[in-house]
Write a protein that holds these residues in place. Structure first.
Motif, PDB file in Angstrom:
ATOM      1  N   THR B 284       8.912 -47.717  -1.699  1.00 54.60           N
ATOM      2  CA  THR B 284       7.671 -48.195  -1.645  1.00 54.60           C
ATOM      3  C   THR B 284       7.586 -49.635  -0.784  1.00 54.60           C
ATOM      4  N   PRO B 285       6.288 -49.859  -0.559  1.00 54.95           N
ATOM      5  CA  PRO B 285       5.859 -50.996   0.388  1.00 54.95           C
ATOM      6  C   PRO B 285       5.277 -52.086   0.105  1.00 54.95           C
ATOM      7  N   GLU B 286       5.279 -52.118  -1.430  1.00 57.28           N
ATOM      8  CA  GLU B 286       4.470 -53.598  -1.655  1.00 57.28           C
ATOM      9  C   GLU B 286       5.132 -55.022  -1.410  1.00 57.28           C
ATOM     10  N   PHE B 287       6.485 -54.826  -1.381  1.00 62.62           N
ATOM     11  CA  PHE B 287       7.193 -55.968  -0.973  1.00 62.62           C
ATOM     12  C   PHE B 287       7.606 -56.041   0.627  1.00 62.62           C
ATOM     13  N   GLY B 288       6.759 -55.318   1.211  1.00 64.51           N
ATOM     14  CA  GLY B 288       7.102 -55.405   2.795  1.00 64.51           C
ATOM     15  C   GLY B 288       7.800 -54.269   3.164  1.00 64.51           C
ATOM     16  N   VAL B 289       7.899 -54.148   4.425  1.00 63.90           N
ATOM     17  CA  VAL B 289       8.663 -52.890   5.213  1.00 63.90           C
ATOM     18  C   VAL B 289       9.978 -52.827   4.920  1.00 63.90           C
ATOM     19  N   PRO B 290      10.669 -51.731   4.325  1.00 64.72           N
ATOM     20  CA  PRO B 290      12.118 -51.859   4.008  1.00 64.72           C
ATOM     21  C   PRO B 290      13.055 -52.071   5.352  1.00 64.72           C
ATOM     22  N   GLU B 291      13.948 -52.477   5.080  1.00 64.24           N
ATOM     23  CA  GLU B 291      15.050 -53.136   6.165  1.00 64.24           C
ATOM     24  C   GLU B 291      16.065 -52.025   6.654  1.00 64.24           C
ATOM     25  N   LEU B 300      12.840 -50.962  11.565  1.00 65.42           N
ATOM     26  CA  LEU B 300      11.844 -49.935  11.009  1.00 65.42           C
ATOM     27  C   LEU B 300      10.387 -50.566  11.363  1.00 65.42           C
ATOM     28  N   GLY B 301       9.330 -49.514  11.564  1.00 66.58           N
ATOM     29  CA  GLY B 301       8.052 -50.180  11.826  1.00 66.58           C
ATOM     30  C   GLY B 301       7.276 -49.314  10.681  1.00 66.58           C
ATOM     31  N   GLY B 302       6.234 -48.992  10.976  1.00 64.28           N
ATOM     32  CA  GLY B 302       4.925 -48.381   9.921  1.00 64.28           C
ATOM     33  C   GLY B 302       5.601 -47.486   8.966  1.00 64.28           C
ATOM     34  N   GLN B 303       5.263 -47.180   7.798  1.00 66.58           N
ATOM     35  CA  GLN B 303       5.328 -46.080   6.855  1.00 66.58           C
ATOM     36  C   GLN B 303       4.231 -45.163   6.912  1.00 66.58           C
ATOM     37  N   SER B 304       4.250 -43.931   6.753  1.00 65.85           N
ATOM     38  CA  SER B 304       3.435 -43.128   6.108  1.00 65.85           C
ATOM     39  C   SER B 304       3.987 -42.380   5.059  1.00 65.85           C
ATOM     40  N   GLU B 305       3.160 -41.215   4.668  1.00 67.42           N
ATOM     41  CA  GLU B 305       3.457 -40.732   3.233  1.00 67.42           C
ATOM     42  C   GLU B 305       5.121 -40.166   3.204  1.00 67.42           C
ATOM     43  N   GLU B 306       5.250 -39.403   4.134  1.00 69.63           N
ATOM     44  CA  GLU B 306       6.767 -38.862   4.453  1.00 69.63           C
ATOM     45  C   GLU B 306       7.527 -39.243   5.703  1.00 69.63           C
ATOM     46  N   HIS B 307       6.946 -40.205   6.569  1.00 71.63           N
ATOM     47  CA  HIS B 307       7.545 -40.766   7.621  1.00 71.63           C
ATOM     48  C   HIS B 307       7.610 -42.338   7.680  1.00 71.63           C
ATOM     49  N   PRO B 328      15.968 -50.526   0.559  1.00 70.21           N
ATOM     50  CA  PRO B 328      14.587 -50.790   0.035  1.00 70.21           C
ATOM     51  C   PRO B 328      13.998 -52.160   0.018  1.00 70.21           C
ATOM     52  N   SER B 329      12.919 -52.572   0.074  1.00 69.98           N
ATOM     53  CA  SER B 329      12.168 -53.944  -0.130  1.00 69.98           C
ATOM     54  C   SER B 329      12.255 -54.025  -1.584  1.00 69.98           C
ATOM     55  N   HIS B 330      11.755 -53.161  -2.256  1.00 69.81           N
ATOM     56  CA  HIS B 330      11.571 -53.237  -3.706  1.00 69.81           C
ATOM     57  C   HIS B 330      12.411 -52.051  -4.636  1.00 69.81           C
ATOM     58  N   GLY B 331      13.569 -52.610  -4.956  1.00 68.43           N
ATOM     59  CA  GLY B 331      14.423 -51.536  -5.727  1.00 68.43           C
ATOM     60  C   GLY B 331      13.665 -50.814  -7.011  1.00 68.43           C
ATOM     61  N   CYS B 332      12.906 -51.663  -7.768  1.00 69.21           N
ATOM     62  CA  CYS B 332      12.554 -51.197  -8.940  1.00 69.21           C
ATOM     63  C   CYS B 332      11.623 -49.959  -8.821  1.00 69.21           C
ATOM     64  N   THR B 333      10.598 -50.026  -7.998  1.00 69.13           N
ATOM     65  CA  THR B 333       9.557 -49.111  -7.801  1.00 69.13           C
ATOM     66  C   THR B 333      10.064 -47.764  -6.774  1.00 69.13           C
ATOM     67  N   THR B 334      11.188 -48.197  -5.936  1.00 68.52           N
ATOM     68  CA  THR B 334      11.762 -47.293  -5.157  1.00 68.52           C
ATOM     69  C   THR B 334      12.292 -46.390  -5.978  1.00 68.52           C
ATOM     70  N   ILE B 335      13.497 -46.970  -6.743  1.00 66.08           N
ATOM     71  CA  ILE B 335      14.145 -45.992  -7.745  1.00 66.08           C
ATOM     72  C   ILE B 335      13.271 -44.978  -8.345  1.00 66.08           C
ATOM     73  N   ASN B 336      12.032 -45.643  -8.905  1.00 67.26           N
ATOM     74  CA  ASN B 336      11.299 -44.793  -9.776  1.00 67.26           C
ATOM     75  C   ASN B 336      10.616 -43.725  -8.995  1.00 67.26           C
ATOM     76  N   LEU B 337      10.940 -43.581  -7.734  1.00 66.84           N
ATOM     77  CA  LEU B 337      10.245 -42.258  -7.077  1.00 66.84           C
ATOM     78  C   LEU B 337      11.223 -41.282  -7.095  1.00 66.84           C
TER      79      LEU B 337
END
Lengths: 362, 362
Positions: B284-291, B300-307, B328-337
């Motif tokens: 997920t992207p809401e806390f910024g680009v993952p590291e 890491l640069g930009g994210q699209s749905e599957e890239h 991940p930049s935000h674990g809680c919402t990333t794990i939820n995927l």
């Protein structure tokens, strides 16, 4: 237990719920079919948006020639639901995924995008070993700056090699003008999409002249369906979001209806502020704050994981338990958070459809 | 079929995969236990982060007194896994959800947050009818501006009523200083969190003086575990992210380790640019680009749905099939995927744990 909610009014079901207006969905599918009925191009809807075989079948019944998937896992889900003609509009890399792809070719007419000769040779070898022939198209980079070979003659060496590989069938080319589909101004969108399509067709011409005709020329998203879909030489468009729509696409192609909403409830209310039980784990934020559809006179503010805040302009007071309806800002990723659609007709839940491809990122 | 990946090296499994370093996880749990061992407060870990009963049980074994959930559906998942002492740190509103909550009270020691007298009466009525007693705490608004009663004496009328309701057991209060947990500067974070806790303890004092002692005073997130966790009167902290961590929290509490990563693979590479097979539906992207964690010399640069795109600074060239590892930049919402963790020890997959609470937004 959720299946016991079939028959309820959509304001009575538990919250939050991903709600799909069946009548609006069907009007959207019919609108696309009507638009294309006198055009040479057909639609191969991108199922990454809805991830739902039931919707994919409705699209096929409405004239789609096949479907598009982003991921191998999505294609497996669709093939298990009996869908045959599936394009994976991405590269499938490495032995693990290639084994799965070849396995899928045994029970579907799977087609896959290629941009690299070594990958093509590996695909052919695995297909030959399994006794299948993989349908392949070359992905052309038409300006988005993601995957694909350069347009024009650069595609020729790869196409020539693919045409000789015994496990592959060379079907044509694809290009995705994803950098153009959201341009708000229609004239600018048209100019940018046509520039991208010129690159794709330049490649088709080069292939034709080289004796490697591209039977399939696949391109397009929902935002360019009426540009790419009428561009000479394009045989199919991969539009996805037109089926369900979302708040962002509504600004680009307003002729399609918002069929997708989230019904949530107020859990806390005080004067001009309220809090609902739907946050980032229910509605994704990357395309902006979702849009409050009902009630009037309130707007959605910030989102946290399981909450969103509402602010009142001139609406009636809200109380805990009151239902609200929200239009997601990005349907594709929002749908991917949910296990099922609560499918409504005239506000009544008439069906629950699994989001069977949810989480299929592999 | 994914279970057949147990035993593989993490660089060999299919991609993308949510990877959890078991040793780092256990060190994080031990670090929290060590920190609290000579303090009066205990930890009631927030399971909204990991959504995994296996991790919750490890936390209980490491000294947690119970767990916290955001949603009723999460609590149902945890109770089915045998966990008894569960706090739902949110209001449970309306007859449908209250029926489920009361049902849950028959096979767990569920506790729920309340901010409204009418809701309290409905909870009591349903509990009484079912022959159970619901554990309840009052949520106090300590400055975040979301849910809860105002601090201090404003909580008294609600507490007095709750103490008389036959279906409820009044256990105490909670407040979440969520507006403070991410303040980068430790002194400012401490000042803001202590101001929030002063409001919570002011409420506890008012209740004590009114003869309604708050046995439980629950607060805190991972970013304030060492502030709220030592604040006099606080009995438990609801930290969640400390267990798995993510790139954003690493900047706030660097003493905990990043146990959570995503392993993805390169699907396209050209000079200083590459594309991996993990996008917004994987991270997920809401806390910024993952590291990007590995390889070095790329970002890491930009994210699209599957890239997601990679850009090279001074790293070695990448080729299709090469694996990369992302924090991940935000674990809680990333794990939820994701449906499962690929649990590793020394880079080998030793277990696959279901994210059993994934998607439990209801």
């Amino acid at each position: 237990m959720d299946r016991y909610e079939i028959g309820l009014n959509k304001w009575e079901i538990d919250t939050p719920a991903l709600v799909l207006d069946l009548d609006a969905l069907e009007r959207n599918l019919a609108k696309m079919a009507t638009f294309l009925q006198d055009k040479p191009a057909r639609v191969r809807p991108h199922s990454k948006t809805h991830k739902c075989p039931t919707i994919a079948w409705k699209q096929l019944e409405a004239g789609a020639i096949g479907i598009t998937c982003a991921k191998l896992g999505e294609a497996e889900v669709m093939a298990r639901a009996g869908i045959r003609d599936i394009l994976i509009a991405n590269q499938i890399i490495g032995p693990t995924k290639i084994r799965r792809l070849v396995n899928l070719a045994a029970y579907s007419e799977i087609m896959v995008a290629v941009e690299d000769a070594e990958n093509a040779r590996q695909l052919s070898e695995a297909a030959t070993a399994a006794g299948v022939r993989l349908r392949t198209i070359i992905e052309v980079e038409v300006g988005m700056g993601r995957c694909g070979v350069e347009p024009g003659e650069d595609a020729l060496p790869l196409a020539r090699e693919m045409a000789t590989l015994p496990g592959l069938r060379f079907e044509g080319i694809m290009g995705y003008e994803g950098h153009t589909v959201m341009i708000p101004d229609m004239d600018k969108r048209r100019a940018a999409a046509e520039e991208a399509m010129a690159r794709l067709i330049e490649t088709k011409v080069a292939l034709d002249q080289d004796g490697l005709p591209a039977g399939i020329v696949s391109a397009g998203g929902s935002g360019t369906y009426n540009i790419t879909g009428v561009y000479p030489g394009v045989t199919e468009i991969q539009a996805g979001s037109y089926a369900t729509m979302d708040a962002r696409y509504k600004g680009v192609i307003p002729e399609f209806e918002n069929a997708l909403t989230v019904v949530a409830q107020v859990i806390s209310a005080r004067g001009d502020r309220a809090v609902i039980d739907a946050g980032l784990k229910t509605m994704t934020p990357e395309f902006g704050v979702p849009e409050l559809h009902q009630p009037a006179g309130w707007a959605l503010g910030g989102q946290s994981e399981e909450h969103s805040s509402l602010k009142r302009s001139d609406g009636a007071a809200l109380r805990p338990g009151d239902r609200v309806e929200v239009i997601p800002s990005h349907g594709c990723t929002t749908i991917n958070l949910h296990d099922a659609y609560y499918v409504t007709s005239n506000e009544r839940v008439v069906a629950i459809w699994p989001v069977a491809g949810r989480g299929q990122v592999r």
